[in-house]
Design a protein around this motif. Structure first.
Motif, PDB file in Angstrom:
ATOM      1  N   GLY A 218       0.823  -1.210   0.000  1.00  0.00           N
ATOM      2  CA  GLY A 218       0.000   0.000   0.000  1.00  0.00           C
ATOM      3  C   GLY A 218       0.852   1.252   0.000  1.00  0.00           C
ATOM      4  O   GLY A 218       0.536   2.236  -0.683  1.00  0.00           O
ATOM      5  N   ARG A 219       1.955   1.231   0.757  1.00  0.00           N
ATOM      6  CA  ARG A 219       2.862   2.386   0.797  1.00  0.00           C
ATOM      7  C   ARG A 219       3.502   2.625  -0.568  1.00  0.00           C
ATOM      8  O   ARG A 219       3.632   3.768  -1.021  1.00  0.00           O
ATOM      9  CB  ARG A 219       3.940   2.164   1.862  1.00  0.00           C
ATOM     10  N   VAL A 220       3.898   1.537  -1.253  1.00  0.00           N
ATOM     11  CA  VAL A 220       4.469   1.669  -2.591  1.00  0.00           C
ATOM     12  C   VAL A 220       3.463   2.277  -3.553  1.00  0.00           C
ATOM     13  O   VAL A 220       3.791   3.190  -4.338  1.00  0.00           O
ATOM     14  CB  VAL A 220       4.943   0.292  -3.123  1.00  0.00           C
ATOM     15  N   LEU A 221       2.223   1.812  -3.509  1.00  0.00           N
ATOM     16  CA  LEU A 221       1.206   2.325  -4.431  1.00  0.00           C
ATOM     17  C   LEU A 221       0.876   3.784  -4.149  1.00  0.00           C
ATOM     18  O   LEU A 221       0.674   4.575  -5.076  1.00  0.00           O
ATOM     19  CB  LEU A 221      -0.059   1.472  -4.342  1.00  0.00           C
ATOM     20  N   ARG A 222       0.812   4.155  -2.886  1.00  0.00           N
ATOM     21  CA  ARG A 222       0.533   5.562  -2.561  1.00  0.00           C
ATOM     22  C   ARG A 222       1.675   6.460  -3.041  1.00  0.00           C
ATOM     23  O   ARG A 222       1.433   7.569  -3.551  1.00  0.00           O
ATOM     24  CB  ARG A 222       0.315   5.720  -1.054  1.00  0.00           C
ATOM     25  N   THR A 223       2.899   5.985  -2.896  1.00  0.00           N
ATOM     26  CA  THR A 223       4.052   6.751  -3.395  1.00  0.00           C
ATOM     27  C   THR A 223       4.000   6.879  -4.908  1.00  0.00           C
ATOM     28  O   THR A 223       4.242   7.956  -5.464  1.00  0.00           O
ATOM     29  CB  THR A 223       5.365   6.072  -2.961  1.00  0.00           C
ATOM     30  N   ALA A 224       3.688   5.767  -5.590  1.00  0.00           N
ATOM     31  CA  ALA A 224       3.598   5.796  -7.051  1.00  0.00           C
ATOM     32  C   ALA A 224       2.520   6.762  -7.511  1.00  0.00           C
ATOM     33  O   ALA A 224       2.699   7.509  -8.483  1.00  0.00           O
ATOM     34  CB  ALA A 224       3.307   4.399  -7.580  1.00  0.00           C
ATOM     35  N   GLN A 225       1.396   6.775  -6.804  1.00  0.00           N
ATOM     36  CA  GLN A 225       0.298   7.673  -7.175  1.00  0.00           C
ATOM     37  C   GLN A 225       0.723   9.134  -7.067  1.00  0.00           C
ATOM     38  O   GLN A 225       0.343   9.973  -7.899  1.00  0.00           O
ATOM     39  CB  GLN A 225      -0.908   7.399  -6.274  1.00  0.00           C
ATOM     40  N   LYS A 226       1.539   9.465  -6.070  1.00  0.00           N
ATOM     41  CA  LYS A 226       2.007  10.844  -5.906  1.00  0.00           C
ATOM     42  C   LYS A 226       3.057  11.210  -6.967  1.00  0.00           C
ATOM     43  O   LYS A 226       3.112  12.346  -7.435  1.00  0.00           O
ATOM     44  CB  LYS A 226       2.594  11.025  -4.509  1.00  0.00           C
ATOM     45  N   LEU A 227       3.892  10.235  -7.314  1.00  0.00           N
ATOM     46  CA  LEU A 227       5.005  10.522  -8.232  1.00  0.00           C
ATOM     47  C   LEU A 227       4.597  10.500  -9.705  1.00  0.00           C
ATOM     48  O   LEU A 227       5.262  11.134 -10.541  1.00  0.00           O
ATOM     49  CB  LEU A 227       6.131   9.514  -8.021  1.00  0.00           C
ATOM     50  N   LEU A 228       3.550   9.761 -10.049  1.00  0.00           N
ATOM     51  CA  LEU A 228       3.214   9.540 -11.456  1.00  0.00           C
ATOM     52  C   LEU A 228       3.040  10.822 -12.272  1.00  0.00           C
ATOM     53  O   LEU A 228       3.557  10.911 -13.389  1.00  0.00           O
ATOM     54  CB  LEU A 228       1.964   8.660 -11.570  1.00  0.00           C
ATOM     55  N   PRO A 229       2.311  11.822 -11.792  1.00  0.00           N
ATOM     56  CA  PRO A 229       2.151  13.032 -12.622  1.00  0.00           C
ATOM     57  C   PRO A 229       3.481  13.695 -12.976  1.00  0.00           C
ATOM     58  O   PRO A 229       3.690  14.107 -14.124  1.00  0.00           O
ATOM     59  CB  PRO A 229       1.279  13.945 -11.747  1.00  0.00           C
ATOM     60  N   ASP A 230       4.394  13.778 -11.997  1.00  0.00           N
ATOM     61  CA  ASP A 230       5.691  14.396 -12.279  1.00  0.00           C
ATOM     62  C   ASP A 230       6.537  13.517 -13.201  1.00  0.00           C
ATOM     63  O   ASP A 230       7.216  14.018 -14.104  1.00  0.00           O
ATOM     64  CB  ASP A 230       6.446  14.656 -10.972  1.00  0.00           C
ATOM     65  N   PHE A 231       6.501  12.193 -12.985  1.00  0.00           N
ATOM     66  CA  PHE A 231       7.242  11.284 -13.862  1.00  0.00           C
ATOM     67  C   PHE A 231       6.719  11.363 -15.296  1.00  0.00           C
ATOM     68  O   PHE A 231       7.492  11.314 -16.251  1.00  0.00           O
ATOM     69  CB  PHE A 231       7.145   9.847 -13.353  1.00  0.00           C
TER      70      PHE A 231
END
Length: 323
Positions: free
Chosen positions: A121-134
């Protein structure tokens, strides 16, 4: 209350951005393209062929096919060119996505332990935050790399009178980690991965600094090209000072295909790498001739020897000159 382990469907929807709503026949019908063309595009992109009734496509997939249809309708691209572009996109982004996922997951998950639902869950929440910038960064870097590729093609055209010539003259280099087989037996999987990644990272940095191109990496070996013998020689000297390597360089015509390079010049560079002793750079006669009069380099003739498939070649050892 313990966090629930996310399902594969939830992970895919979060990372892809849109829920699946359509089967194969529905997505092609909505986009106004034939099923045959849609299936060719998905295969070229690297996606598996699914059952006819599998609901696996989103509105984003429909939009992508609509864009393809508009390109074809405008006659900007023909169908075979679209498929080739799709294959280039699929192969490149597949490796990119796998690589980036491994970096993030490897950094965030505990080493050696089974990840818990909380970890995932922590990985997915981090990915969700980073995706727009990536996503924005990906587009920016792609545009910049496209500009660099266009500049290289124009430079080649100045020498060959063709914008995309069938053959171009380039310096080709292979750099090979010494004793990789022995070292791979002594290291565990993580240490071996760190060795390979470190080597590739340093090689990529050196090649980029000199304005050349890293064509591909092969674990314990990298292949690069440079527009001139002097630039290739500078790269090789910097590399061999940073790593225990053997390097072979050759200069001559190559055939660029699908981002790779082919031809006798590439084969010769590979053969010269096999000739080189640890910590040395061996170059062919054409590259040695191209360095004549260039400050900072010195070449010494070695004895002539046979190279498999290429006949007898005249190798030279390359060193840095103090003059």
């Amino acid at each position: 209350m313990a966090e629930r382990r996310p399902t594969a469907e939830e992970i895919e929807q979060l990372l892809s951005g849109m829920p699946a709503r359509y089967a194969r026949h529905e997505v092609s019908a909505r986009a106004g393209v034939s099923r045959e063309l849609a299936e060719r595009i998905w295969r070229a992109l690297g996606f598996a062929t699914l059952a006819d009734d599998a609901v696996a496509f989103s509105d984003a997939d429909v939009d992508a096919l609509v864009r393809v249809r508009k390109m074809l309708d405008s006659e900007l691209l023909d169908e075979e060119t679209v498929i080739r572009m799709a294959r280039a996109l699929g192969q490149t982004t597949s490796r990119l996505a796998q690589w980036q996922a491994e970096i993030v997951i490897g950094r965030m998950l505990p080493q050696g332990d089974e990840p818990t639902a909380e970890d995932l869950g922590r990985v997915l929440r981090t990915a969700q935050k980073l995706l727009p910038d990536f996503e924005r960064l990906l587009i920016h870097v792609w545009r910049a790399q496209l500009g660099a590729a266009g500049t290289r093609l124009l430079a080649i055209a100045d020498l060959n009178d063709e914008l995309v010539p069938s053959r171009v003259s380039l310096a080709v280099g292979f750099a090979d980690l010494v004793s990789f087989t022995r070292r791979s037996r002594e290291l565990d999987e993580r240490e071996l991965a760190a060795l390979v990644e470190g080597f590739e990272a340093r090689a990529s940095d050196v090649v980029a600094v000199h304005g050349a191109r890293l064509v591909k990496t092969l674990g314990d070996e990298v292949l690069f090209t440079a527009p001139t013998p002097a630039r290739a020689a500078a790269i090789a000297l910097d590399l061999v000072e940073a790593e225990e390597l053997r390097i072979g360089l050759a200069y001559g015509p190559v055939l660029p295909v699908m981002g790779d390079v082919f031809g006798p010049t590439v084969n010769l560079a590979a053969r010269l790498t096999a000739i080189a002793k640890p910590g040395t750079i061996v170059v062919d006669a054409a590259l040695a001739e191209g360095l004549a009069g260039e400050r900072g380099f010195v070449t010494h003739k070695l004895r002539r020897r046979p190279a498999r498939g290429l006949g007898v070649v005249q190798p030279y050892v390359l060193r840095r000159s103090s003059l």
